[in-house]
Write an enzyme that holds these catalytic residues in place. Structure first.
Site, mmCIF file in Angstrom:
data_model
loop_
_atom_site.group_PDB
_atom_site.id
_atom_site.type_symbol
_atom_site.label_atom_id
_atom_site.label_comp_id
_atom_site.label_asym_id
_atom_site.label_seq_id
_atom_site.Cartn_x
_atom_site.Cartn_y
_atom_site.Cartn_z
ATOM 1 N N ASP A 1 21.080 4.968 -16.776
ATOM 2 C CA ASP A 1 19.739 5.338 -16.337
ATOM 3 C C ASP A 1 18.732 4.291 -16.789
ATOM 4 O O ASP A 1 19.002 3.482 -17.662
ATOM 5 C CB ASP A 1 19.357 6.716 -16.886
ATOM 6 C CG ASP A 1 19.671 6.851 -18.376
ATOM 7 O OD1 ASP A 1 19.078 6.103 -19.182
ATOM 8 O OD2 ASP A 1 20.523 7.679 -18.732
ATOM 9 N N ASP B 1 18.280 20.534 -23.280
ATOM 10 C CA ASP B 1 18.211 21.401 -22.098
ATOM 11 C C ASP B 1 19.424 21.225 -21.190
ATOM 12 O O ASP B 1 19.453 21.744 -20.074
ATOM 13 C CB ASP B 1 16.929 21.143 -21.309
ATOM 14 C CG ASP B 1 16.830 19.718 -20.780
ATOM 15 O OD1 ASP B 1 17.735 18.900 -21.048
ATOM 16 O OD2 ASP B 1 15.827 19.406 -20.089
ATOM 17 N N HIS C 1 20.569 18.292 -20.005
ATOM 18 C CA HIS C 1 20.561 17.170 -19.070
ATOM 19 C C HIS C 1 21.620 16.139 -19.455
ATOM 20 O O HIS C 1 21.907 15.916 -20.627
ATOM 21 C CB HIS C 1 19.169 16.548 -18.911
ATOM 22 C CG HIS C 1 18.664 15.759 -20.073
ATOM 23 N ND1 HIS C 1 17.626 16.194 -20.869
ATOM 24 C CD2 HIS C 1 19.002 14.539 -20.548
ATOM 25 C CE1 HIS C 1 17.360 15.288 -21.791
ATOM 26 N NE2 HIS C 1 18.196 14.272 -21.627
ATOM 27 N N GLU D 1 18.084 16.245 -14.876
ATOM 28 C CA GLU D 1 17.420 17.390 -15.483
ATOM 29 C C GLU D 1 17.935 18.698 -14.880
ATOM 30 O O GLU D 1 18.585 18.696 -13.823
ATOM 31 C CB GLU D 1 15.910 17.285 -15.258
ATOM 32 C CG GLU D 1 15.262 16.035 -15.851
ATOM 33 C CD GLU D 1 15.028 16.136 -17.359
ATOM 34 O OE1 GLU D 1 15.731 16.929 -18.019
ATOM 35 O OE2 GLU D 1 14.159 15.410 -17.871
#
Length: 260
Positions: free
Chosen positions: A67, A136, A138, A143
């Site tokens: 990323d 969370d 991800h 996401e």
């Protein structure tokens, strides 16, 4: 999915490094996918030590960074490529020409994403992908809500992810709103995926990804569908797992030739 529970991050780094080393001994020109961030730094430190002290050779390795922030130049101190060079590739002799990240400065972002996925295919695919996981769930910067079949593309960051990065950028206002990230489908194409997670703050996430349903609300749960996924945990990160005793027993009973 194989879940391995170890006492601490040092032992996790050693086991993951054994897997990387075995791959490079077998295939010196291996293709690695390497995430950045605190979860993977102990592994980078151990691999660097083996390079310096034992001569582990990374000279033919190709690296794909999963990323990159949109709009950050390659030399920005918090760009993924720069972070990886600082923490690892610059210390083990991997040429910058052999490190590829999504181009967050491209004029045509969709084309840049397609080019990045094509570069992975042209390299023969990723042999070993190493990633952390967000609190969370991800994976990369996929996401919650991400398509489980997604390819490399642009994504908006949730505010929690931006807040988690604010200290690195000198404030929340400096954190980009968007990233380019390998999609979950792109990640699943890797031949072997190792996910590293440590600390009690990851315990619920680990339970969700390993023992919950496969769902877009926890993107990392897609690894349940992978043909060769390994989750390496310390005791704190494993503290909410219902099957923790089974995972420990299964790892203890592995045959010597199995590896990870």
């Amino acid at each position: 999915m194989e879940v391995v529970i170890l006492p601490d991050s040092k032992q996790i780094a050693a086991l993951a490094a054994d897997t990387v080393e075995a791959l490079l001994r077998r295939r010196p020109d291996a293709v690695l996918g390497l995430g950045t961030g605190p979860s993977v730094r102990p592994l980078f430190d151990e691999l660097t030590r083996r390079h310096v002290e034992d001569g582990l050779d990374f000279g033919q390795v190709t690296v794909f960074v999963p990323d990159e922030y949109l709009g950050l130049p390659a030399g920005h101190p918090e760009s993924s490529r720069h972070s990886l060079a600082r923490d690892f590739t610059g210390s083990v002799g991997i040429s910058p020409a052999n490190v590829r990240a999504p181009d967050g400065t491209a004029a045509d972002i969709p084309a840049a994403c397609r080019d990045y996925d094509e570069a992975i295919r042209a390299a023969g695919g990723v042999d070993l992908q190493i990633l952390g996981v967000g609190t969370d769930g991800h994976l990369g910067f996929n996401e919650p809500g991400s398509s489980l079949a997604s390819r490399t593309r642009i994504k908006s960051l949730v505010e929690q992810t931006r807040r988690d990065s604010a200290r690195l950028f000198g404030g929340l206002s400096e954190v980009p709103q968007h990233v380019l990230t390998q999609g979950l489908g792109t990640i699943l194409d890797a031949r072997h995926v190792i996910l590293l997670a440590t600390g009690a703050q990851k315990a619920q996430t680990v339970r969700d990804l390993a023992e919950g349903p496969v769902t877009a609300i926890c993107p990392a749960s897609v690894l349940q569908l992978h043909r060769h996924a390994t989750v390496l945990l310390d005791e704190a990160a494993a503290s909410s797992l219902r099957l923790a005793d089974y995972y420990r027993h299964s790892y203890e009973m592995k045959l010597p030739w199995q590896g990870l």
